[in-house]
Write an enzyme that holds these catalytic residues in place. Sequence first.
Site, PDB file in Angstrom:
ATOM      1  N   ASP A  18       0.625   8.806 -39.487  1.00 36.37           N
ATOM      2  CA  ASP A  18       0.393   7.956 -38.320  1.00 36.37           C
ATOM      3  C   ASP A  18      -0.503   6.768 -38.681  1.00 36.37           C
ATOM      4  O   ASP A  18      -1.323   6.856 -39.588  1.00 36.37           O
ATOM      5  CB  ASP A  18      -0.258   8.798 -37.207  1.00 36.37           C
ATOM      6  CG  ASP A  18      -0.179   8.120 -35.852  1.00 36.37           C
ATOM      7  OD1 ASP A  18       0.665   7.215 -35.670  1.00 36.37           O
ATOM      8  OD2 ASP A  18      -0.966   8.495 -34.962  1.00 36.37           O
ATOM      9  N   GLY A  21       1.596   1.166 -37.311  1.00 37.08           N
ATOM     10  CA  GLY A  21       1.569   0.030 -36.392  1.00 37.08           C
ATOM     11  C   GLY A  21       0.213  -0.664 -36.405  1.00 37.08           C
ATOM     12  O   GLY A  21       0.123  -1.891 -36.487  1.00 37.08           O
ATOM     13  N   HIS A  35       5.536   0.131 -41.260  1.00 34.83           N
ATOM     14  CA  HIS A  35       6.426   1.239 -41.641  1.00 34.83           C
ATOM     15  C   HIS A  35       6.907   1.060 -43.079  1.00 34.83           C
ATOM     16  O   HIS A  35       6.991   2.018 -43.845  1.00 34.83           O
ATOM     17  CB  HIS A  35       7.627   1.312 -40.692  1.00 34.83           C
ATOM     18  CG  HIS A  35       7.256   1.589 -39.264  1.00 34.83           C
ATOM     19  ND1 HIS A  35       6.355   2.567 -38.908  1.00 34.83           N
ATOM     20  CD2 HIS A  35       7.652   1.009 -38.089  1.00 34.83           C
ATOM     21  CE1 HIS A  35       6.222   2.578 -37.588  1.00 34.83           C
ATOM     22  NE2 HIS A  35       6.993   1.638 -37.070  1.00 34.83           N
ATOM     23  N   TRP A  67      12.061   7.953 -29.822  1.00 41.20           N
ATOM     24  CA  TRP A  67      13.219   7.217 -29.286  1.00 41.20           C
ATOM     25  C   TRP A  67      12.811   6.260 -28.172  1.00 41.20           C
ATOM     26  O   TRP A  67      13.529   5.326 -27.845  1.00 41.20           O
ATOM     27  CB  TRP A  67      14.262   8.192 -28.731  1.00 41.20           C
ATOM     28  CG  TRP A  67      15.035   8.936 -29.777  1.00 41.20           C
ATOM     29  CD1 TRP A  67      14.882  10.252 -30.112  1.00 41.20           C
ATOM     30  CD2 TRP A  67      16.081   8.429 -30.611  1.00 41.20           C
ATOM     31  NE1 TRP A  67      15.761  10.595 -31.113  1.00 41.20           N
ATOM     32  CE2 TRP A  67      16.516   9.495 -31.435  1.00 41.20           C
ATOM     33  CE3 TRP A  67      16.693   7.181 -30.754  1.00 41.20           C
ATOM     34  CZ2 TRP A  67      17.536   9.353 -32.382  1.00 41.20           C
ATOM     35  CZ3 TRP A  67      17.712   7.049 -31.698  1.00 41.20           C
ATOM     36  CH2 TRP A  67      18.117   8.117 -32.496  1.00 41.20           C
ATOM     37  N   LEU A 129       9.782  21.033 -55.837  1.00 46.03           N
ATOM     38  CA  LEU A 129       9.123  20.740 -54.551  1.00 46.03           C
ATOM     39  C   LEU A 129      10.170  20.691 -53.443  1.00 46.03           C
ATOM     40  O   LEU A 129      11.180  19.995 -53.563  1.00 46.03           O
ATOM     41  CB  LEU A 129       8.416  19.373 -54.638  1.00 46.03           C
ATOM     42  CG  LEU A 129       7.862  18.805 -53.320  1.00 46.03           C
ATOM     43  CD1 LEU A 129       6.719  19.676 -52.800  1.00 46.03           C
ATOM     44  CD2 LEU A 129       7.376  17.368 -53.508  1.00 46.03           C
ATOM     45  N   ARG A 192      -4.422  14.998 -32.444  1.00 47.29           N
ATOM     46  CA  ARG A 192      -3.455  15.778 -31.672  1.00 47.29           C
ATOM     47  C   ARG A 192      -2.263  16.112 -32.562  1.00 47.29           C
ATOM     48  O   ARG A 192      -2.121  15.580 -33.660  1.00 47.29           O
ATOM     49  CB  ARG A 192      -3.020  15.015 -30.414  1.00 47.29           C
ATOM     50  CG  ARG A 192      -2.443  13.639 -30.674  1.00 47.29           C
ATOM     51  CD  ARG A 192      -1.955  12.982 -29.366  1.00 47.29           C
ATOM     52  NE  ARG A 192      -1.577  11.608 -29.596  1.00 47.29           N
ATOM     53  CZ  ARG A 192      -2.309  10.535 -29.241  1.00 47.29           C
ATOM     54  NH1 ARG A 192      -3.467  10.709 -28.624  1.00 47.29           N
ATOM     55  NH2 ARG A 192      -1.883   9.318 -29.496  1.00 47.29           N
ATOM     56  N   SER A 194       1.102  16.199 -31.353  1.00 48.01           N
ATOM     57  CA  SER A 194       2.284  15.403 -30.998  1.00 48.01           C
ATOM     58  C   SER A 194       3.627  16.112 -31.241  1.00 48.01           C
ATOM     59  O   SER A 194       4.539  15.539 -31.827  1.00 48.01           O
ATOM     60  CB  SER A 194       2.264  14.051 -31.736  1.00 48.01           C
ATOM     61  OG  SER A 194       1.089  13.343 -31.438  1.00 48.01           O
TER      62      SER A 194
HETATM   63  C1  IPE Z   1       3.751  11.142 -34.348  1.00 43.72           C
HETATM   64  O1  IPE Z   1       3.174   9.880 -34.249  1.00 43.72           O
HETATM   65  C2  IPE Z   1       5.170  11.013 -34.831  1.00 43.72           C
HETATM   66  C3  IPE Z   1       5.327  10.674 -36.231  1.00 43.72           C
HETATM   67  C4  IPE Z   1       4.384  10.448 -37.076  1.00 43.72           C
HETATM   68  C5  IPE Z   1       6.698  10.617 -36.690  1.00 43.72           C
HETATM   69  P1  IPE Z   1       3.168   9.078 -32.879  1.00 43.72           P
HETATM   70  O2  IPE Z   1       2.407   7.839 -33.130  1.00 43.72           O
HETATM   71  O3  IPE Z   1       4.530   8.920 -32.360  1.00 43.72           O
HETATM   72  O4  IPE Z   1       2.351  10.065 -31.927  1.00 43.72           O
HETATM   73  P2  IPE Z   1       1.676   9.814 -30.511  1.00 43.72           P
HETATM   74  O5  IPE Z   1       2.731   9.315 -29.592  1.00 43.72           O
HETATM   75  O6  IPE Z   1       0.595   8.803 -30.693  1.00 43.72           O
HETATM   76  O7  IPE Z   1       1.114  11.139 -30.122  1.00 43.72           O
HETATM   77  C1  IPE Z   2       3.594   6.383 -37.458  1.00 47.12           C
HETATM   78  O1  IPE Z   2       2.934   5.184 -37.247  1.00 47.12           O
HETATM   79  C2  IPE Z   2       5.050   6.158 -37.794  1.00 47.12           C
HETATM   80  C3  IPE Z   2       5.981   6.722 -36.812  1.00 47.12           C
HETATM   81  C4  IPE Z   2       5.658   7.266 -35.668  1.00 47.12           C
HETATM   82  C5  IPE Z   2       7.385   6.651 -37.150  1.00 47.12           C
HETATM   83  P1  IPE Z   2       2.900   4.510 -35.820  1.00 47.12           P
HETATM   84  O2  IPE Z   2       4.050   3.585 -35.702  1.00 47.12           O
HETATM   85  O3  IPE Z   2       2.792   5.535 -34.754  1.00 47.12           O
HETATM   86  O4  IPE Z   2       1.552   3.681 -35.903  1.00 47.12           O
HETATM   87  P2  IPE Z   2       0.482   3.470 -34.761  1.00 47.12           P
HETATM   88  O5  IPE Z   2       0.054   4.828 -34.293  1.00 47.12           O
HETATM   89  O6  IPE Z   2       1.142   2.686 -33.693  1.00 47.12           O
HETATM   90  O7  IPE Z   2      -0.627   2.727 -35.432  1.00 47.12           O
HETATM   91 MG    MG Z   3       1.230   6.434 -33.852  1.00 47.90          MG
END
Ligand code: IPE
Ligand code: IPE
Ligand code: MG
Length: 247
Positions: A18, A21, A35, A67, A129, A192, A194
């Site tokens: 995570d 973004g 990403h 999604w 692995l 969390r 998630s």
């Molecule tokens: C969890 O991250 C999903 C993945 C890393 C693929 P999110 O960024 O989507 O989680 P929330 O929505 O903040 O809990």
């Molecule tokens: C995790 O990074 C990647 C996926 C959920 C696919 P995020 O895209 O959730 O990044 P933040 O949490 O917005 O920084």
């Molecule tokens: Mg995220």
Amino acid sequence: MHDLDFGRLPRHVAIIMDGNGRWAKQRLRNRIFGHEEGTSSVREVVKCCLDFNIPYLTLYAFSKENWQRPESEVKALWRLLMRFLKQEMQEMLEKGVRYRHLGDEEDIPGEALDLIRDAVARTARADRLVLGLAINYGGRQEIARAARLFAEDVLKGKARPGDLSPEVLGRYLFTADLPDPDLMIRTGGERRVSNFLPWQLTYSELYFTEVLWPDFRREHFIEALHDYQNRERRFGRTSEQVQEESR
Ligand code: IPE
Ligand code: IPE
Ligand code: MG
């Protein structure tokens, strides 16, 4: 930093990758850039597991809930995933990495699904692995699916309701023949789960770090392993019992 106890490494590490973004936003770039950069961290943790002989690594790549993101981001994520599978295939094969898909196949774009199936099939004999990719994965959905499959077996006369136990239900999960994760790492600062492996993480050690996924490197992985090695895994017993047994 390097005083890891190689006799006490986790067998299975699961990671919620995570913070992509936010990493991009800090650089005034769009989220997709984050990403893209995240894939280098994937390569890095795969290499770490190979180096340390950690036999199972499971990565949360795309959740059921993801999604709901803007269509352009969803598309970019699938594109990136496909690129990753294509580009890394040869190297993964050479390194002995076996792919494993965790998640529902329905809803996955056809081309991506073909690539995932191909990756799983082509690496089926690799044995260093097991790399689990949680794609279109949701933990509650996985448990509901397992219950549905069990009910179908009951209807077919292959199982009886009274047989249902955690062990039996576990065989209907995507992770049927995988050990539960010993260590779950979440980058990006959120504390969390998630909807990631809620059944399987029941007794896992949880490690949260502020480091954003694209910045996650070997040193951070080692830090998490260190932290793990300082935990006492009691599984309901007392500390005295655990220490007695490890003697
Ligand atoms: C969890 O991250 C999903 C993945 C890393 C693929 P999110 O960024 O989507 O989680 P929330 O929505 O903040 O809990
Ligand atoms: C995790 O990074 C990647 C996926 C959920 C696919 P995020 O895209 O959730 O990044 P933040 O949490 O917005 O920084
Ligand atoms: Mg995220």
